[in-house]
Design a protein around this motif. Sequence first.
Motif, PDB file in Angstrom:
ATOM      1  N   LEU A   1       0.828  -1.197   0.000  1.00  0.00           N
ATOM      2  CA  LEU A   1       0.000   0.000   0.000  1.00  0.00           C
ATOM      3  C   LEU A   1       0.866   1.252   0.000  1.00  0.00           C
ATOM      4  O   LEU A   1       0.593   2.225  -0.719  1.00  0.00           O
ATOM      5  N   GLN A   2       1.932   1.230   0.765  1.00  0.00           N
ATOM      6  CA  GLN A   2       2.835   2.373   0.820  1.00  0.00           C
ATOM      7  C   GLN A   2       3.518   2.592  -0.529  1.00  0.00           C
ATOM      8  O   GLN A   2       3.626   3.734  -1.003  1.00  0.00           O
ATOM      9  N   ARG A   3       3.960   1.508  -1.166  1.00  0.00           N
ATOM     10  CA  ARG A   3       4.577   1.636  -2.495  1.00  0.00           C
ATOM     11  C   ARG A   3       3.584   2.199  -3.503  1.00  0.00           C
ATOM     12  O   ARG A   3       3.925   3.059  -4.315  1.00  0.00           O
ATOM     13  N   ALA A   4       2.350   1.690  -3.470  1.00  0.00           N
ATOM     14  CA  ALA A   4       1.339   2.151  -4.411  1.00  0.00           C
ATOM     15  C   ALA A   4       1.035   3.634  -4.214  1.00  0.00           C
ATOM     16  O   ALA A   4       0.841   4.376  -5.185  1.00  0.00           O
ATOM     17  N   LEU A   5       0.992   4.075  -2.962  1.00  0.00           N
ATOM     18  CA  LEU A   5       0.740   5.476  -2.674  1.00  0.00           C
ATOM     19  C   LEU A   5       1.847   6.351  -3.235  1.00  0.00           C
ATOM     20  O   LEU A   5       1.584   7.391  -3.859  1.00  0.00           O
ATOM     21  N   ARG A   6       3.087   5.929  -3.049  1.00  0.00           N
ATOM     22  CA  ARG A   6       4.213   6.690  -3.589  1.00  0.00           C
ATOM     23  C   ARG A   6       4.182   6.692  -5.118  1.00  0.00           C
ATOM     24  O   ARG A   6       4.415   7.716  -5.756  1.00  0.00           O
ATOM     25  N   GLU A   7       3.912   5.536  -5.713  1.00  0.00           N
ATOM     26  CA  GLU A   7       3.901   5.441  -7.174  1.00  0.00           C
ATOM     27  C   GLU A   7       2.797   6.292  -7.793  1.00  0.00           C
ATOM     28  O   GLU A   7       2.965   6.853  -8.871  1.00  0.00           O
ATOM     29  N   ALA A   8       1.667   6.403  -7.103  1.00  0.00           N
ATOM     30  CA  ALA A   8       0.524   7.107  -7.663  1.00  0.00           C
ATOM     31  C   ALA A   8       0.581   8.615  -7.437  1.00  0.00           C
ATOM     32  O   ALA A   8       0.289   9.400  -8.351  1.00  0.00           O
ATOM     33  N   LEU A   9       0.962   9.031  -6.240  1.00  0.00           N
ATOM     34  CA  LEU A   9       0.807  10.436  -5.876  1.00  0.00           C
ATOM     35  C   LEU A   9       2.109  11.184  -5.618  1.00  0.00           C
ATOM     36  O   LEU A   9       2.128  12.409  -5.702  1.00  0.00           O
ATOM     37  N   VAL A  10       3.166  10.486  -5.277  1.00  0.00           N
ATOM     38  CA  VAL A  10       4.395  11.170  -4.869  1.00  0.00           C
ATOM     39  C   VAL A  10       5.450  11.167  -5.967  1.00  0.00           C
ATOM     40  O   VAL A  10       5.926  12.232  -6.400  1.00  0.00           O
ATOM     41  N   GLU A  11       5.825   9.994  -6.442  1.00  0.00           N
ATOM     42  CA  GLU A  11       6.935   9.898  -7.394  1.00  0.00           C
ATOM     43  C   GLU A  11       6.690  10.646  -8.705  1.00  0.00           C
ATOM     44  O   GLU A  11       7.617  11.296  -9.216  1.00  0.00           O
ATOM     45  N   PRO A  12       5.471  10.596  -9.297  1.00  0.00           N
ATOM     46  CA  PRO A  12       5.276  11.359 -10.537  1.00  0.00           C
ATOM     47  C   PRO A  12       5.471  12.863 -10.340  1.00  0.00           C
ATOM     48  O   PRO A  12       6.021  13.537 -11.219  1.00  0.00           O
ATOM     49  N   GLU A  13       5.025  13.392  -9.203  1.00  0.00           N
ATOM     50  CA  GLU A  13       5.181  14.824  -8.947  1.00  0.00           C
ATOM     51  C   GLU A  13       6.644  15.187  -8.729  1.00  0.00           C
ATOM     52  O   GLU A  13       7.119  16.211  -9.222  1.00  0.00           O
ATOM     53  N   ILE A  14       7.365  14.343  -7.992  1.00  0.00           N
ATOM     54  CA  ILE A  14       8.790  14.605  -7.779  1.00  0.00           C
ATOM     55  C   ILE A  14       9.553  14.542  -9.095  1.00  0.00           C
ATOM     56  O   ILE A  14      10.405  15.384  -9.384  1.00  0.00           O
ATOM     57  N   ALA A  15       9.234  13.534  -9.918  1.00  0.00           N
ATOM     58  CA  ALA A  15       9.904  13.393 -11.212  1.00  0.00           C
ATOM     59  C   ALA A  15       9.639  14.617 -12.092  1.00  0.00           C
ATOM     60  O   ALA A  15      10.551  15.114 -12.774  1.00  0.00           O
ATOM     61  N   ALA A  16       8.404  15.116 -12.095  1.00  0.00           N
ATOM     62  CA  ALA A  16       8.070  16.285 -12.905  1.00  0.00           C
ATOM     63  C   ALA A  16       8.831  17.512 -12.429  1.00  0.00           C
ATOM     64  O   ALA A  16       9.359  18.289 -13.242  1.00  0.00           O
ATOM     65  N   LEU A  17       8.920  17.699 -11.106  1.00  0.00           N
ATOM     66  CA  LEU A  17       9.656  18.845 -10.575  1.00  0.00           C
ATOM     67  C   LEU A  17      11.153  18.746 -10.876  1.00  0.00           C
ATOM     68  O   LEU A  17      11.793  19.737 -11.227  1.00  0.00           O
TER      69      LEU A  17
END
Length: 202
Positions: A124-140
Motif C-alpha cells: 500500500l505504501q509503495r502504491a501510494l508513492r507510485e501514484a501520488l508522490v513519485e510522478p510529482e517529484i519526477a516532474a519537478l
Amino acid sequence: MTSQAGDRPEPVGAARRSKITPEREQEFFEAVLEQLRECGYDSVTMEGIAASTRCSKSTLYRQWKTKPQFVAAALRSHRRTRCIDTGSLADDLREAARAAGELSGRDTKLLQALAHAAPQDAELQRALREALVEPEIAALKEIIRRGVERGEVPADHPALEYIPAQMFGVLRIRPVLEGEYAGPDYLVRFVEAAVLPALGLR
C-alpha cells in the motif's frame, strides 16, 4: 496488515480470477478511491464497494484477495504523468503549482485517508508513492533540470533540493493550519513569495 474482519477472502478453491472489462475494473477503482476520500481507509469494505458498484463480493475477491491489495491496485490506476515546459523555470514552477492546486483536494484527501494504513502495509505504501508522490517529484526534477541547463539557476544552488519538500509540504499542511486545501491561486502565490525568491528568480 490484514483487511477488516468482514473482508475475508473466499477459499483458495474459489479464487479463480474472473474476467472483467477494463472499463468495469476502472469503475471499481473509482468507487474505492471515492470511498477512501469520503470515509477514510478503515471504513472502506469489500461489501461496501460491491454494493456501490452492484457486483458480488466474490467478484472482487477473485480479482483482489484483500482490501489492501484492492486499494493498492486502485491507487496505481490513478497514477498520472505531467509534462510542463513553458521555456522558463519560473513559469514552469508556477504552472506546476497551479496543476497541483487543481487536484489538491482529491489528492490530499487520499493522502490523509491512507496516512495511518500505508506505513503498516508495504504494498500500500509503495502504491501510494507510485501514484501520488513519485510522478510529482519526477516532474519537478525535470523542470529543475531544464532550468539548470538553460543557465537560469546554478546546478549547486542550495535551494534546489528543497523544492519538492516545499511544494508537498504546503499541500499537506494548509488543511491542518487553516482548514482549507491549497488551491491553484494559493500555491502560485506561495511559489512567487517563497520558492522563486529562494532561487533568485522573479
